[in-house]
Structure formats: C-alpha cells, structure tokens
Design a protein around this motif. Structure first.
Motif, PDB file in Angstrom:
ATOM      1  N   THR A 138       0.820  -1.212   0.000  1.00 29.88           N
ATOM      2  CA  THR A 138       0.000   0.000   0.000  1.00 29.88           C
ATOM      3  C   THR A 138       0.855   1.263   0.000  1.00 29.88           C
ATOM      4  O   THR A 138       0.522   2.266  -0.641  1.00 29.88           O
ATOM      5  CB  THR A 138      -0.936   0.003   1.226  1.00 29.88           C
ATOM      6  OG1 THR A 138      -1.820  -1.109   1.119  1.00 29.88           O
ATOM      7  CG2 THR A 138      -1.744   1.281   1.304  1.00 29.88           C
ATOM      8  N   LEU A 139       1.975   1.230   0.713  1.00 31.67           N
ATOM      9  CA  LEU A 139       2.852   2.404   0.779  1.00 31.67           C
ATOM     10  C   LEU A 139       3.393   2.783  -0.588  1.00 31.67           C
ATOM     11  O   LEU A 139       3.702   3.956  -0.847  1.00 31.67           O
ATOM     12  CB  LEU A 139       4.016   2.139   1.736  1.00 31.67           C
ATOM     13  CG  LEU A 139       3.652   1.991   3.221  1.00 31.67           C
ATOM     14  CD1 LEU A 139       4.891   1.620   4.023  1.00 31.67           C
ATOM     15  CD2 LEU A 139       3.043   3.284   3.745  1.00 31.67           C
ATOM     16  N   PHE A 140       3.495   1.814  -1.489  1.00 29.80           N
ATOM     17  CA  PHE A 140       4.090   2.066  -2.793  1.00 29.80           C
ATOM     18  C   PHE A 140       3.042   2.204  -3.902  1.00 29.80           C
ATOM     19  O   PHE A 140       3.341   2.747  -4.960  1.00 29.80           O
ATOM     20  CB  PHE A 140       5.053   0.927  -3.158  1.00 29.80           C
ATOM     21  CG  PHE A 140       6.145   0.726  -2.158  1.00 29.80           C
ATOM     22  CD1 PHE A 140       7.288   1.506  -2.188  1.00 29.80           C
ATOM     23  CD2 PHE A 140       6.027  -0.223  -1.150  1.00 29.80           C
ATOM     24  CE1 PHE A 140       8.305   1.334  -1.254  1.00 29.80           C
ATOM     25  CE2 PHE A 140       7.032  -0.410  -0.214  1.00 29.80           C
ATOM     26  CZ  PHE A 140       8.174   0.370  -0.263  1.00 29.80           C
ATOM     27  N   VAL A 141       1.835   1.719  -3.647  1.00 28.55           N
ATOM     28  CA  VAL A 141       0.811   1.706  -4.699  1.00 28.55           C
ATOM     29  C   VAL A 141      -0.178   2.855  -4.559  1.00 28.55           C
ATOM     30  O   VAL A 141      -0.558   3.475  -5.554  1.00 28.55           O
ATOM     31  CB  VAL A 141       0.055   0.355  -4.700  1.00 28.55           C
ATOM     32  CG1 VAL A 141      -1.086   0.378  -5.724  1.00 28.55           C
ATOM     33  CG2 VAL A 141       1.009  -0.786  -5.004  1.00 28.55           C
ATOM     34  N   LEU A 142      -0.594   3.152  -3.326  1.00 32.80           N
ATOM     35  CA  LEU A 142      -1.633   4.163  -3.126  1.00 32.80           C
ATOM     36  C   LEU A 142      -1.024   5.536  -2.841  1.00 32.80           C
ATOM     37  O   LEU A 142      -0.321   5.700  -1.837  1.00 32.80           O
ATOM     38  CB  LEU A 142      -2.531   3.772  -1.950  1.00 32.80           C
ATOM     39  CG  LEU A 142      -3.559   2.671  -2.167  1.00 32.80           C
ATOM     40  CD1 LEU A 142      -4.469   2.569  -0.951  1.00 32.80           C
ATOM     41  CD2 LEU A 142      -4.384   2.902  -3.417  1.00 32.80           C
ATOM     42  N   PRO A 143      -1.278   6.514  -3.689  1.00 28.22           N
ATOM     43  CA  PRO A 143      -0.873   7.883  -3.374  1.00 28.22           C
ATOM     44  C   PRO A 143      -1.937   8.563  -2.520  1.00 28.22           C
ATOM     45  O   PRO A 143      -3.107   8.171  -2.541  1.00 28.22           O
ATOM     46  CB  PRO A 143      -0.784   8.549  -4.753  1.00 28.22           C
ATOM     47  CG  PRO A 143      -1.778   7.791  -5.580  1.00 28.22           C
ATOM     48  CD  PRO A 143      -1.844   6.387  -5.042  1.00 28.22           C
ATOM     49  N   ASP A 144      -1.542   9.557  -1.756  1.00 25.75           N
ATOM     50  CA  ASP A 144      -2.499  10.242  -0.896  1.00 25.75           C
ATOM     51  C   ASP A 144      -3.388  11.204  -1.678  1.00 25.75           C
ATOM     52  O   ASP A 144      -4.602  11.212  -1.508  1.00 25.75           O
ATOM     53  CB  ASP A 144      -1.755  11.022   0.202  1.00 25.75           C
ATOM     54  CG  ASP A 144      -1.440  10.155   1.406  1.00 25.75           C
ATOM     55  OD1 ASP A 144      -2.296   9.334   1.770  1.00 25.75           O
ATOM     56  OD2 ASP A 144      -0.345  10.287   1.958  1.00 25.75           O
ATOM     57  N   ARG A 145      -2.791  12.041  -2.513  1.00 31.00           N
ATOM     58  CA  ARG A 145      -3.537  13.097  -3.204  1.00 31.00           C
ATOM     59  C   ARG A 145      -3.148  13.145  -4.683  1.00 31.00           C
ATOM     60  O   ARG A 145      -2.066  12.690  -5.073  1.00 31.00           O
ATOM     61  CB  ARG A 145      -3.231  14.456  -2.567  1.00 31.00           C
ATOM     62  CG  ARG A 145      -3.531  14.543  -1.077  1.00 31.00           C
ATOM     63  CD  ARG A 145      -4.984  14.845  -0.826  1.00 31.00           C
ATOM     64  NE  ARG A 145      -5.266  14.952   0.621  1.00 31.00           N
ATOM     65  CZ  ARG A 145      -6.414  15.400   1.117  1.00 31.00           C
ATOM     66  NH1 ARG A 145      -7.376  15.773   0.293  1.00 31.00           N
ATOM     67  NH2 ARG A 145      -6.599  15.449   2.423  1.00 31.00           N
ATOM     68  N   PRO A 146      -4.011  13.728  -5.523  1.00 33.06           N
ATOM     69  CA  PRO A 146      -3.726  13.802  -6.960  1.00 33.06           C
ATOM     70  C   PRO A 146      -2.432  14.538  -7.309  1.00 33.06           C
ATOM     71  O   PRO A 146      -1.788  14.206  -8.299  1.00 33.06           O
ATOM     72  CB  PRO A 146      -4.947  14.544  -7.519  1.00 33.06           C
ATOM     73  CG  PRO A 146      -6.043  14.247  -6.554  1.00 33.06           C
ATOM     74  CD  PRO A 146      -5.376  14.184  -5.210  1.00 33.06           C
ATOM     75  N   ASN A 147      -2.037  15.517  -6.487  1.00 37.19           N
ATOM     76  CA  ASN A 147      -0.835  16.289  -6.828  1.00 37.19           C
ATOM     77  C   ASN A 147       0.462  15.515  -6.602  1.00 37.19           C
ATOM     78  O   ASN A 147       1.549  16.010  -6.890  1.00 37.19           O
ATOM     79  CB  ASN A 147      -0.800  17.603  -6.038  1.00 37.19           C
ATOM     80  CG  ASN A 147      -0.830  17.384  -4.532  1.00 37.19           C
ATOM     81  OD1 ASN A 147      -0.737  16.249  -4.054  1.00 37.19           O
ATOM     82  ND2 ASN A 147      -0.957  18.469  -3.786  1.00 37.19           N
TER      83      ASN A 147
END
Length: 490
Positions: free
Chosen positions: A253-262
C-alpha cells in the motif's frame, strides 16, 4: 484545442461576409438600410457573440475530454487495488465461520461462546471507526491503511495460537479494533480522488469485494482445514495463512496508493488541474451548508429510521454469514469440510449477481426502497420455507442461496438512499453515522443465534430471529420519511 480555435477564428471572414450580405439585401428588399457605421457595429457585435459561443463550445469539449480521461485513469489505477484490500479484509473478518468447524472441538467451544466470539469483533469495530476516518482526512490515507492492514494481518495470524475462549475473545476484539478504520478510511480516501457523481459507482465497485471474499473464502477454507502440516490443526493454518496476505498488501500500500492527486505522475498536468479544480469546487459548495445540514442530518427522522433498518439488516445478515457453515454441517450431516466450503460459496454467487443487477436497475429506475426491501423479504420468505416444506438438502441449499442473495444484493440501493434527501456534506456524515451505529447489529446477531442454539439444541429459534430482522428492516426502509434535500439545505 488550439487547432480548433484557430480554425474557428479563420471562419471569421466567412461569417462576416455572410451577415454583411444579409444586411445589404435587407435594403434591396425595400427595407430601410442601416447607416454604414451602425451596420459595422452590428456586424462586429454579431461576429463577437458567435466567436464567443464557438470558443466556449470548443473549450468545453476539451474540458469534457480531459475530465473523462482523468476519471477513467483514476478508476483503473485505484479501484482494483482497493478491491483486493477489501477482499483480504473480509477474508480475515469472517474466516472464523469456517475455522469453527475444527476449533470448536479442539477448544471445547459451545455455540454460545462461538456466537460471542464472532460478534465481539464489532464492539472493537464500533469504537474506532470515526477516529480512523479522521486520520485519513487529516494525516495520510496510505500510511493509515498500510498500518491497519499490517496490524490486522498480524492479529489474524496470532489468532491461530489461541488456546482458550478468553484468548479468542481478546483476539477477535482487537481484530475488530484494527479493522475499524479501514472501510470509513477508504470512503474518505475515495472523496479525495473521485468527484461526487462518480463516488457512488466507485463505492459499489469497491463493495463488490464482499461477496467475492465469501465466494473465494469458502472453498479456500475447505482446502486448508483438511491439512495438518507440522502436526498443527487445519483451523490454525487457516488463521496463519490468511493473515499473511494482509501484511504483504499493507507493505505494498505504501508504494501503490498515493495520498492526493498532486503526488502522482500518471495523471497528465491538465487532468490533474481539472480534478483539483473540481474537488475544490465541491469543497467550497459544502462549506456553505455543512454547519447546518450535518447537525440536522444526525437528528433527521429519516436518518434515524435508516439506521434502525440497517441495524436489523446487519443483525440478521451477520448471523447468517457467521453461522452458515455450521448450519450446513449440522442440517445436512456432511462431514467433508471441503464440500461445505464449495456449497457455502453458492449463496454469495447469487448475492454478487443480485448486487450487480439490482444496483444497475436501481440507478436506471431511480428507485431505492423496493430495491432494498425485495432482497430482504426474499431472504425472509426463503428461510420461512424451511418451516413449511419437507426438509431436504436441496431445499436447504435453495433457501440459503436466496438468503445469500437477500443479504448482499441490497447494498448499492441502500447506500444511495441518504443522498436522496440530504445534501452532499450531510449525506457523507449520515453514511458514517448509519454504518457506525448499525454495525452493532453484527455483535447481536451471531450472539443471539449462538445463545438460542445452546439453549434449544436447534436453529429454529435463530431462523425466526433472522426472519423477523429482515422483515422489520424492510418495513422501516419502506416507511422511511420521504423528504428532499431542499428542505434541509434551506
């Protein structure tokens, strides 16, 4: 877009020539000709208006194309992985339903103890749902979801080492607390990436992991329960092995999911700008009504009725989900856990098909209440057949299949109801309140079935409780007050 604008600007001479000819011919037809200066001003204004209309149309077309590409790219990038996480979530939450086929004999668990152990999960789950959602909003989604996955995976694995009912209670309570922030956290996370009109569809695709987890979990559990590697019982291996994927997915998850679009590079700059602007616009719109409608929503009669309806729905639904393998074993006399696992998947195949079809038809017809009530009443009628028709394995499987349909297919229609009478910000608050409060039904349902089975030695009393729960849930939702959002946002 630039080429299209250039082409439109090149057409200016053609437009001017056409309008000029029309104005000139007005004099030839006997009408009073316009003075030259006035004619020029009229031409300039008409051409300017036409150019503005065409320019806005071209820009709007380009914006729509950018928005469509951004929405499609986000859905394909995020939803499959979130779906996989939710499958792991439900596997670890409900694997006790199959593990009990072996652990009850090894640990000497009574039906009452198993019912309590199944339901106590939701006490911990209830306590920490709201803090989990707040941490996603104010801290980091990927870090919270990652930690949640790793912790609940480790706790699932440790459940394989329990020796007493008290240890099982503690493991299940902690597992519920660990999983509590996941679902509301994902709902908040989706609001960071999906515009309002796409959010319901994203949630529906995400929640389809529930029946998929049961479809996969039953046969998988049947295989694992038959092994005795290293002289360790199969039910212990079920917990040990099914906790590992959650730990690995938590790291991923740390590498696949980004927090925000920017933060991402897979969105084009114009796509990122479009999404950021749309989400900011939605947030500004919510600020104007949030201070009023959120508080009204939590006291609104319709929200309270829906909460009560979902409470009864969860009470009956989780009772069936946790007890179904044991019911199959006792009522059929089967001893082959692999067969129980495969047959136990059938109700959730029906549930998945029903969820997809009724969700589509509910959106098509824009009707929600009957799309909720019909599955619930179907489950109640199907289970009632057990009291009316001669008993057989075929009847039991048919009845359980319809119950599986009824306890899953209602989900998309129900979660579309709050937005039907609440503004967007109030609807979000209502969804959190409804799910958090109604989840307590997940404690009472399995526990009541266990206590009744312990006292009477049969599931008849439990069947009657489930029938009553689904009937009450249907009536509550059908009779829910019908008020429009305009009344709340005034």
């Amino acid at each position: 877009m630039a080429d299209a604008i250039t082409m439109r600007m090149q057409d200016r001479g053609t437009i001017t020539h056409f309008i000029s000819g029309r104005v000139s011919r007005a004099g030839d037809c006997g009408q009073s000709p316009l003075p030259s200066a006035t004619r020029v001003n009229v031409l300039i204004r008409i051409v300017s208006v036409l150019e503005g209309v065409m320019l806005r149309a071209v820009m709007l077309s380009g914006e729509i194309g950018t928005g469509e590409s951004a929405r499609t790219r986000i859905a394909w990038r995020l939803l499959p992985f979130l779906f996989l996480l939710y499958v792991a979530n439900y596997l670890d939450r409900t694997n006790i339903a199959y593990a009990t086929l072996g652990m009850k004999g090894d640990l000497g668990l009574s039906d009452s103890v198993f019912g309590t152990a199944s339901g106590i999960f939701f006490i911990g789950y209830f306590a920490l749902q709201i803090p989990g959602a707040l941490l996603v909003e104010r801290w980091s989604a990927k870090w919270l979801l990652s930690l949640t996955l790793v912790i609940w995976g480790a706790l699932t694995t440790l459940t394989g080492f329990v020796r007493t009912p008290v240890e099982l209670y503690g493991a299940r309570f902690l597992l519920g607390a660990a999983e509590a922030g996941f679902f509301p956290g994902v709902i908040v996370y989706l609001s960071h990436w999906f515009i309002y009109q796409d959010r319901a569809k994203a949630v529906a695709r995400f929640m389809s992991a529930i029946p998929i987890a049961y479809i996969l979990g039953g046969p998988l559990a049947g295989v694992i329960l038959r092994v005795h590697w290293l002289d360790i019982a199969g039910w212990r291996w079920l917990f040990l092995l099914e906790g590992v994927p959650a730990i690995l997915l938590g790291i991923a998850t740390l590498f696949v999911l980004p927090d925000r679009p920017n933060e991402v590079r897979w969105l084009q700059p114009n796509e990122r700008d479009w999404l950021t602007a749309r989400l900011a616009e939605e947030r500004r719109a919510k600020v104007d009504v949030a201070q009023v409608t959120v508080w009204q929503a939590l006291r609104h009669p319709a929200v309270l009725v829906l909460t009560a309806g979902l409470f009864f729905c969860y009470t009956g639904g989780y009772a069936f989900w946790f007890w179904m393998p044991t019911m199959l074993q006792r009522l059929t006399g089967w001893t082959d856990v692999q067969r129980i696992g495969w047959v136990g998947a059938i109700p959730f195949v029906a549930g998945l098909i029903g969820m997809l079809f009724l969700g589509w038809n509910s959106d098509r017809t824009r009707e929600r209440r009957w799309h909720f009530a019909i599955p619930q009443l179907t489950a109640a009628v199907a289970l009632s057949a057990w009291f009316l028709a001669p008993h057989s394995n075929a009847l039991l499987i048919m009845a359980f299949t319809l119950v599986g349909f009824g306890t899953v297919a209602y989900l998309p229609s129900f979660w579309a109801l709050p937005s039907a009478f609440l503004t967007s910000s109030a609807g979000a608050a209502a969804v959190g309140f409804i799910n958090c409060t109604a989840s307590i039904g997940g404690f009472f349902g399995p526990k009541i079935i266990g206590d009744l089975s312990q006292r009477t030695g049969s599931f008849h009393g439990g069947f009657l409780v489930m029938i009553a729960c689904w009937t009450i849930a249907s009536l509550l939702v059908l009779l829910c007050p019908r008020e429009r959002s305009a009344q709340l946002s005034a």
